[in-house]
Design a protein around this motif. Sequence first.
Motif, PDB file in Angstrom:
ATOM      1  N   ILE A  56     -21.616 -15.241  -3.875  1.00 53.79           N
ATOM      2  CA  ILE A  56     -22.470 -14.093  -3.550  1.00 53.79           C
ATOM      3  C   ILE A  56     -21.646 -12.805  -3.532  1.00 53.79           C
ATOM      4  O   ILE A  56     -22.053 -11.757  -4.087  1.00 53.79           O
ATOM      5  N   LEU A  57     -20.470 -12.838  -2.888  1.00 50.31           N
ATOM      6  CA  LEU A  57     -19.627 -11.643  -2.784  1.00 50.31           C
ATOM      7  C   LEU A  57     -19.179 -11.169  -4.162  1.00 50.31           C
ATOM      8  O   LEU A  57     -19.221  -9.956  -4.459  1.00 50.31           O
ATOM      9  N   THR A  58     -18.756 -12.109  -5.019  1.00 50.85           N
ATOM     10  CA  THR A  58     -18.322 -11.725  -6.365  1.00 50.85           C
ATOM     11  C   THR A  58     -19.476 -11.104  -7.143  1.00 50.85           C
ATOM     12  O   THR A  58     -19.308 -10.087  -7.846  1.00 50.85           O
ATOM     13  N   GLY A  59     -20.666 -11.703  -7.036  1.00 52.99           N
ATOM     14  CA  GLY A  59     -21.823 -11.151  -7.723  1.00 52.99           C
ATOM     15  C   GLY A  59     -22.190  -9.774  -7.233  1.00 52.99           C
ATOM     16  O   GLY A  59     -22.558  -8.881  -8.012  1.00 52.99           O
ATOM     17  N   LEU A  60     -22.091  -9.556  -5.914  1.00 55.01           N
ATOM     18  CA  LEU A  60     -22.423  -8.234  -5.370  1.00 55.01           C
ATOM     19  C   LEU A  60     -21.431  -7.168  -5.823  1.00 55.01           C
ATOM     20  O   LEU A  60     -21.787  -5.987  -5.947  1.00 55.01           O
ATOM     21  N   ILE A  61     -20.181  -7.557  -6.055  1.00 56.00           N
ATOM     22  CA  ILE A  61     -19.207  -6.591  -6.583  1.00 56.00           C
ATOM     23  C   ILE A  61     -19.643  -6.115  -7.972  1.00 56.00           C
ATOM     24  O   ILE A  61     -19.608  -4.912  -8.283  1.00 56.00           O
ATOM     25  N   TRP A  62     -20.101  -7.065  -8.813  1.00 56.14           N
ATOM     26  CA  TRP A  62     -20.591  -6.659 -10.139  1.00 56.14           C
ATOM     27  C   TRP A  62     -21.902  -5.868 -10.026  1.00 56.14           C
ATOM     28  O   TRP A  62     -22.146  -4.944 -10.815  1.00 56.14           O
ATOM     29  N   ALA A  63     -22.732  -6.225  -9.077  1.00 54.29           N
ATOM     30  CA  ALA A  63     -23.950  -5.429  -8.853  1.00 54.29           C
ATOM     31  C   ALA A  63     -23.595  -4.006  -8.447  1.00 54.29           C
ATOM     32  O   ALA A  63     -24.276  -3.029  -8.828  1.00 54.29           O
ATOM     33  N   GLY A  64     -22.500  -3.825  -7.677  1.00 54.28           N
ATOM     34  CA  GLY A  64     -22.024  -2.497  -7.328  1.00 54.28           C
ATOM     35  C   GLY A  64     -21.561  -1.718  -8.547  1.00 54.28           C
ATOM     36  O   GLY A  64     -21.774  -0.495  -8.640  1.00 54.28           O
ATOM     37  N   CYS A  65     -20.924  -2.458  -9.510  1.00 57.22           N
ATOM     38  CA  CYS A  65     -20.526  -1.786 -10.761  1.00 57.22           C
ATOM     39  C   CYS A  65     -21.749  -1.273 -11.513  1.00 57.22           C
ATOM     40  O   CYS A  65     -21.749  -0.149 -12.057  1.00 57.22           O
ATOM     41  N   ALA A 110     -13.670  -5.437  -9.948  1.00 52.65           N
ATOM     42  CA  ALA A 110     -14.550  -6.584 -10.189  1.00 52.65           C
ATOM     43  C   ALA A 110     -13.833  -7.671 -10.982  1.00 52.65           C
ATOM     44  O   ALA A 110     -13.977  -8.872 -10.689  1.00 52.65           O
ATOM     45  N   CYS A 111     -13.048  -7.253 -11.996  1.00 53.61           N
ATOM     46  CA  CYS A 111     -12.310  -8.255 -12.787  1.00 53.61           C
ATOM     47  C   CYS A 111     -11.285  -8.980 -11.925  1.00 53.61           C
ATOM     48  O   CYS A 111     -11.122 -10.199 -12.002  1.00 53.61           O
ATOM     49  N   GLY A 112     -10.583  -8.197 -11.102  1.00 52.77           N
ATOM     50  CA  GLY A 112      -9.603  -8.828 -10.208  1.00 52.77           C
ATOM     51  C   GLY A 112     -10.262  -9.784  -9.235  1.00 52.77           C
ATOM     52  O   GLY A 112      -9.756 -10.888  -8.974  1.00 52.77           O
ATOM     53  N   ALA A 113     -11.403  -9.379  -8.666  1.00 46.91           N
ATOM     54  CA  ALA A 113     -12.117 -10.259  -7.739  1.00 46.91           C
ATOM     55  C   ALA A 113     -12.591 -11.530  -8.440  1.00 46.91           C
ATOM     56  O   ALA A 113     -12.558 -12.633  -7.860  1.00 46.91           O
ATOM     57  N   THR A 114     -13.032 -11.367  -9.701  1.00 49.09           N
ATOM     58  CA  THR A 114     -13.505 -12.536 -10.448  1.00 49.09           C
ATOM     59  C   THR A 114     -12.367 -13.518 -10.709  1.00 49.09           C
ATOM     60  O   THR A 114     -12.507 -14.728 -10.528  1.00 49.09           O
TER      61      THR A 114
END
Length: 599
Positions: free
Chosen positions: A95-104, A68-72
């Motif tokens: 949206i994609l970046t937010g969904l990665i954090w939602a996955g975390c 998530a940090c790398g994607a951000t």
Amino acid sequence: MSSNADSRRAAPLRGGASFSHQSLEAQTALLPYALAAFAISLPVYVWAGSFAPNTAWMTASFALFAIACGATYAAVSWLKTEAAADLGRRARVHILTGLIWAGCVAQIAAFAHQAGPMREPLLMMATAAAVVCIFFTAPWLPSLLVVGAAAAAGPLIALFAHPESEGAATLAWGAVALAFALALILNRILRRQFALASEREVLIADRAGKVEEASRLAQSKSDLVATLSHEIRNGLTGVAHVLASAAGRNGRAAPSREQLSAALDAVNDLIAVLNTTLDSETAEAGRLAVDIRPIDAAALVRDLVLLNRPHAAAKGLELTLHVPAELSEGRGAALGDATRVRQILANLIGNAIKFTVRGRVEARLEITEAGRLAVEVADTGPGLSPEELSRAFEAFHRVERTSAGVPGAGLGLSLSRQLARLMHGELKASSAPGVGSCFRLELPFDATASGDTPEFEDAAALPAQDRRKLRILVAEDDGLNAAMLRAVLEQLGHQIVHAADGRRATDLARVCEFDLAMIDGRMPGLDGPQATAEIRRFEGAAGRLPIIAVIGGDAEEAQECLEAGADAVLRKPVTVTAVARAVADATARSGQEAGRRVA
């Protein structure tokens, strides 16, 4: 008016695009803070997770946090590139970046669900992480609804999955609901702020446009005054010297024929400069109208070539015309305003003769592949470089290398291009220094239409019925205008009786027999419409006298004169052709009305 309406219609579109852009910009600005919030919370999560029996699962949490940090970081870097200008792609990245954090957050909830005694504390921490996601996605509503809901789903599902967690689940649900409510309020406030900012951007842009337009108009007026002051001062000074000599002042001899010819040329140049300047200012203000009809372009160009051939011959130039057979036979017609087309072509041919020292000037007509009529005027003059050719089409700009010592306002080509575009045509040019220039006027063409014959320019060429001698009453209070009108009418072979005001004109019309009356629209005492109305109240032939209203160009004045009973309207300054046509129209219209009355 239309441009203002278009800008007002475009404002909401610009505002909508600006609103989305500002929302995404605000969310982009919050990304580093969101990353910092998760980084600060990570030690607390590690400490609490260390008490869980399944601490090995925390490895997956660290891996997802790293992803998530790398994607951000990648998203933040990408948002600084030109590709981020596409709002659609930018929205998908958010949206994609937010969904990665939602996955975390969902992974934390899954880990907490199997954490034994630490289950509820870790799930409450996952709920807090979901609340953080909700807060940092608040600026942009789609992201709030998608990412916020996805982040809150994992902890809530895990809490409601066990009945013993009902109290914690209710508390978590209330926290999530409150977070959503506060985020929606914040989003609403930001939307209003963004809307105000968008309106401010539109107002600033409109203001900048108005300032630029005002600056351009001010510069145009300044150039206009400078040009007119130079041209009029020089021309009138020369005319004044010749007239002073003609009047016998300063002890000089009577002016020679050459001096009178030079004075006449100066006056004609002044009239041309004034007419071109007024037309240019009218076109610039958007008030210049054209009457588009089928016209016989070949006959029009042929007429102009014949009129300019003596001038070309005097300079030793050859002036030729080439017309295709299909146009010579009168098949098809160009679509345009005959007067304005003539004005453009007269300017092009006149310029070609004016600036060409030796060689030839050629006018050519052709039908283009696109089905338009093209008239080319080519010369062997000094030619222009691309930079000079570009400046030649700018208002009040003249090329010093070629126009030194030549009178003019620098408006001919600029006005000609404006007129061509008003008629849905185009004026193009190509040139090379030392070789010559070619100007090309393209107009719409109708192969099935029949064009009108161009008007006559010379009084001697007018039809015989237009040269019939008439006894004309002229009512004009201005001495110079009266003298000018008398000179034109006498040149056409008519006899003139002058009245200095409207009252004198009506008295003469009552007791004398006239074939026609020409009455000025604005006179002291009894003005033009009043004098016309009084003459129309006369009995017998006097009341049927053909009347031409001579006006200064005001549409309201023309309407008043026509409503009072005038048969035709003639606008100042008058020309031989205009006067001849007005006389013919007025007498013909009066004759038709008399015939109807007899019938």
